[in-house]
Scaffold this motif. Structure first.
Motif, PDB file in Angstrom:
ATOM      1  N   ARG A 150       0.792  -1.265   0.105  1.00 20.55           N
ATOM      2  CA  ARG A 150       0.020  -0.082   0.039  1.00 20.55           C
ATOM      3  C   ARG A 150       1.073   1.172  -0.166  1.00 20.55           C
ATOM      4  N   VAL A 151       1.990   1.469   0.902  1.00 16.98           N
ATOM      5  CA  VAL A 151       2.495   2.590   0.890  1.00 16.98           C
ATOM      6  C   VAL A 151       3.710   2.794   0.147  1.00 16.98           C
ATOM      7  N   CYS A 152       4.478   1.813  -0.319  1.00 14.29           N
ATOM      8  CA  CYS A 152       5.672   2.011  -0.962  1.00 14.29           C
ATOM      9  C   CYS A 152       5.665   2.513  -2.249  1.00 14.29           C
ATOM     10  N   PRO A 153       4.478   2.111  -3.009  1.00 19.28           N
ATOM     11  CA  PRO A 153       4.468   2.953  -4.278  1.00 19.28           C
ATOM     12  C   PRO A 153       4.234   4.477  -4.213  1.00 19.28           C
ATOM     13  N   VAL A 154       3.430   4.593  -3.207  1.00 21.32           N
ATOM     14  CA  VAL A 154       3.009   6.047  -3.056  1.00 21.32           C
ATOM     15  C   VAL A 154       4.036   6.948  -2.341  1.00 21.32           C
ATOM     16  N   VAL A 155       4.839   6.445  -1.441  1.00 26.39           N
ATOM     17  CA  VAL A 155       5.798   6.928  -0.923  1.00 26.39           C
ATOM     18  C   VAL A 155       7.006   7.183  -1.982  1.00 26.39           C
ATOM     19  N   GLU A 156       7.063   6.562  -2.666  1.00 18.38           N
ATOM     20  CA  GLU A 156       8.282   6.568  -3.970  1.00 18.38           C
ATOM     21  C   GLU A 156       8.003   7.389  -4.858  1.00 18.38           C
ATOM     22  N   ARG A 157       6.743   7.578  -5.289  1.00 20.95           N
ATOM     23  CA  ARG A 157       6.253   8.615  -6.268  1.00 20.95           C
ATOM     24  C   ARG A 157       6.144  10.084  -5.486  1.00 20.95           C
ATOM     25  N   LEU A 158       5.589  10.035  -4.319  1.00 20.59           N
ATOM     26  CA  LEU A 158       5.655  11.544  -3.638  1.00 20.59           C
ATOM     27  C   LEU A 158       7.006  12.061  -3.773  1.00 20.59           C
ATOM     28  N   VAL A 159       8.110  11.267  -3.492  1.00 23.65           N
ATOM     29  CA  VAL A 159       9.398  11.767  -3.160  1.00 23.65           C
ATOM     30  C   VAL A 159       9.904  12.089  -4.741  1.00 23.65           C
ATOM     31  N   SER A 160       9.956  11.070  -5.275  1.00 21.72           N
ATOM     32  CA  SER A 160      10.713  11.193  -6.861  1.00 21.72           C
ATOM     33  C   SER A 160       9.765  12.153  -7.881  1.00 21.72           C
ATOM     34  N   ALA A 214      11.250   8.443   2.623  1.00 21.61           N
ATOM     35  CA  ALA A 214      10.660   9.258   3.594  1.00 21.61           C
ATOM     36  C   ALA A 214      11.456   9.788   4.521  1.00 21.61           C
ATOM     37  N   GLY A 215      11.026  11.022   5.070  1.00 23.36           N
ATOM     38  CA  GLY A 215      11.732  12.033   5.769  1.00 23.36           C
ATOM     39  C   GLY A 215      11.581  11.931   7.240  1.00 23.36           C
ATOM     40  N   MET A 216      10.558  11.093   7.652  1.00 26.87           N
ATOM     41  CA  MET A 216       9.983  11.167   8.899  1.00 26.87           C
ATOM     42  C   MET A 216       9.284   9.938   9.399  1.00 26.87           C
ATOM     43  N   ILE A 217       9.485   9.423  10.484  1.00 24.68           N
ATOM     44  CA  ILE A 217       8.718   8.381  10.998  1.00 24.68           C
ATOM     45  C   ILE A 217       7.609   8.836  12.032  1.00 24.68           C
ATOM     46  N   ASN A 218       6.399   8.418  11.849  1.00 25.69           N
ATOM     47  CA  ASN A 218       5.424   8.848  12.752  1.00 25.69           C
ATOM     48  C   ASN A 218       4.523   7.553  13.144  1.00 25.69           C
ATOM     49  N   ASP A 219       4.939   7.300  14.533  1.00 24.02           N
ATOM     50  CA  ASP A 219       4.529   5.826  15.040  1.00 24.02           C
ATOM     51  C   ASP A 219       3.659   6.016  16.221  1.00 24.02           C
ATOM     52  N   VAL A 220       2.378   5.712  16.157  1.00 28.50           N
ATOM     53  CA  VAL A 220       1.325   5.987  16.973  1.00 28.50           C
ATOM     54  C   VAL A 220       1.507   4.893  18.134  1.00 28.50           C
ATOM     55  N   ARG A 221       2.519   4.026  18.056  1.00 26.88           N
ATOM     56  CA  ARG A 221       2.916   3.014  19.232  1.00 26.88           C
ATOM     57  C   ARG A 221       4.205   3.395  19.976  1.00 26.88           C
ATOM     58  N   ALA A 222       4.863   4.463  19.411  1.00 29.83           N
ATOM     59  CA  ALA A 222       6.014   5.193  19.915  1.00 29.83           C
ATOM     60  C   ALA A 222       7.155   4.195  20.013  1.00 29.83           C
ATOM     61  N   LEU A 223       7.345   3.587  18.678  1.00 29.00           N
ATOM     62  CA  LEU A 223       8.352   2.538  18.695  1.00 29.00           C
ATOM     63  C   LEU A 223       8.365   1.262  19.727  1.00 29.00           C
ATOM     64  N   ASN A 224       7.228   0.930  20.099  1.00 30.59           N
ATOM     65  CA  ASN A 224       7.188  -0.122  21.202  1.00 30.59           C
ATOM     66  C   ASN A 224       7.101  -1.680  20.471  1.00 30.59           C
ATOM     67  N   ARG A 225       6.875  -1.452  19.335  1.00 27.98           N
ATOM     68  CA  ARG A 225       6.962  -2.877  18.406  1.00 27.98           C
ATOM     69  C   ARG A 225       8.255  -3.405  18.594  1.00 27.98           C
ATOM     70  N   ASP A 226       8.621  -4.727  18.507  1.00 26.72           N
ATOM     71  CA  ASP A 226       9.906  -5.430  18.528  1.00 26.72           C
ATOM     72  C   ASP A 226      10.626  -5.042  17.227  1.00 26.72           C
ATOM     73  N   GLY A 227      11.809  -4.540  17.264  1.00 27.36           N
ATOM     74  CA  GLY A 227      12.503  -3.977  16.091  1.00 27.36           C
ATOM     75  C   GLY A 227      12.452  -2.689  15.673  1.00 27.36           C
ATOM     76  N   ALA A 228      11.330  -2.003  16.156  1.00 26.45           N
ATOM     77  CA  ALA A 228      10.852  -0.636  15.927  1.00 26.45           C
ATOM     78  C   ALA A 228      11.996   0.307  16.204  1.00 26.45           C
ATOM     79  N   LEU A 229      12.571   0.238  17.421  1.00 28.97           N
ATOM     80  CA  LEU A 229      13.679   1.279  17.810  1.00 28.97           C
ATOM     81  C   LEU A 229      14.975   1.058  16.872  1.00 28.97           C
ATOM     82  N   GLU A 230      15.393  -0.070  16.729  1.00 28.18           N
ATOM     83  CA  GLU A 230      16.493  -0.243  15.814  1.00 28.18           C
ATOM     84  C   GLU A 230      16.444   0.280  14.650  1.00 28.18           C
TER      85      GLU A 230
END
Ligand code: 7PM
Length: 280
Positions: free
Chosen positions: A77-87, A111-127
């Motif tokens: 869902r998101v990758c084609p949109v992000v890619e074209r918004l940027v390019s 992408a220029g920013m990460i917006n996480d409603v779970r505040a990087l609480n998921r496994d691997g998100a902080l890294e």
């Protein structure tokens, strides 16, 4: 107060508007991804023309009860949109995700920013966020979208709960090597909070300046407005413009909204008063 966002310098010395771009199937009435993709790009182009400083792309509906979306589906869902918004549009894009793989892939796509409603609480998100080098918005939510509205009772005041939570998440980010200067904070209106909680928290948002980090506010079309005013989701713009003006006075710097043009005017008008001068 500026944030380095993948080649964009986001100047937060004055309040800015973030346009919402939902690319979840339940946010499109039409069929097919290509129609969705073209529609998304046209929508984003209009929001940028209307004065949005950035576009927030979300592929996971955090609607309570929504079936969790697989990593593969969210990426599709998101990758084609992000890619074209940027390019194609050269847009500053934030990715609204809790999924570390989506963070990594969209950061690679520009992408220029990460917006996480779970505040990087998921496994691997902080890294993933640390490795991306991108600014990160940490939002308060109690529980998960599925359960967050069942128990909105807090042991302490809502504002204390939010401050305690965000302090802990900031510490976790710093421990993971995410510099404090890369962080933004968001009280998370509507996420596991009653109307009373939301109003009380909104009235006290200036307390969050203790962290000396930019505040992001996301109340657009939310039930906090619907419940306060008895307005359906399509009739909540005036309510959100009132909220926006209040938050500009209280020092918030980024407003995540569906209706960009009117919000840019509300932000610029409120800011003109605070600066006692015109700003465009
Ligand atoms: N930083 C930040 N990111 C956000 N993403 C969202 S999704 C939300 C909506 O109504 O847009 C939502 C909630 C529940 C169901 C659908 C959509 N809300 C925020 C926010 O308040 N802050």
């Amino acid at each position: 107060m500026s944030l380095e966002c993948a080649g964009h310098l986001l100047d937060l010395s004055r309040p800015r508007v973030m346009g919402i771009l939902n690319v979840t199937p339940d946010s499109f009435s039409d069929g097919g991804r290509s129609a969705t993709l073209d529609a998304a790009l046209r929508n984003a182009e209009q929001m940028l023309a209307d004065g949005a400083a950035m576009i927030d792309v979300g592929g996971e509906s955090t609607r309570p009860g929504a079936t969790p979306v697989s990593t593969e589906e969210e990426l599709e869902r998101v990758c084609p949109v992000v890619e074209r918004l940027v390019s194609e549009l050269g847009a500053l894009v934030s990715i609204d995700t809790s999924n570390p793989q989506v963070m990594r892939e969209t950061a690679r796509l520009g992408a220029g920013m990460i917006n996480d409603v779970r505040a990087l609480n998921r496994d691997g998100a902080l890294e993933a966020a640390a490795d991306s080098g991108l600014p990160v918005c940490l939002m308060h939510m109690r529980g998960e979208p599925d359960t967050m509205q069942q128990d909105t009772h807090y042991a302490q005041s809502i504002e204390q709960e939010v401050r305690t939570f965000l302090a802990a998440r900031i510490a976790a980010c710093e421990a993971a090597g995410i510099a404090r200067e890369r962080l933004l904070l968001d009280p998370g209106f509507g996420f596991g909070k009653s109307l009373q909680d939301n109003l009380r928290l909104y009235h006290r948002m200036a307390q969050l300046h203790e962290f000396n980090l930019p505040l992001l506010i996301g109340t657009s079309r939310k039930s906090m407005i619907g419940n306060a005013l008895g307005r359906a989701v399509e009739d909540r713009l005036a309510g959100n413009l009132a909220l926006t003006a209040l938050a500009v006075r209280d020092g918030a710097r980024l407003f995540r909204v569906h209706d960009v043009a009117p919000t840019v005017d509300a932000v610029d008008m409120a800011w003109a008063v605070l600066q006692e001068g015109t700003i465009r």
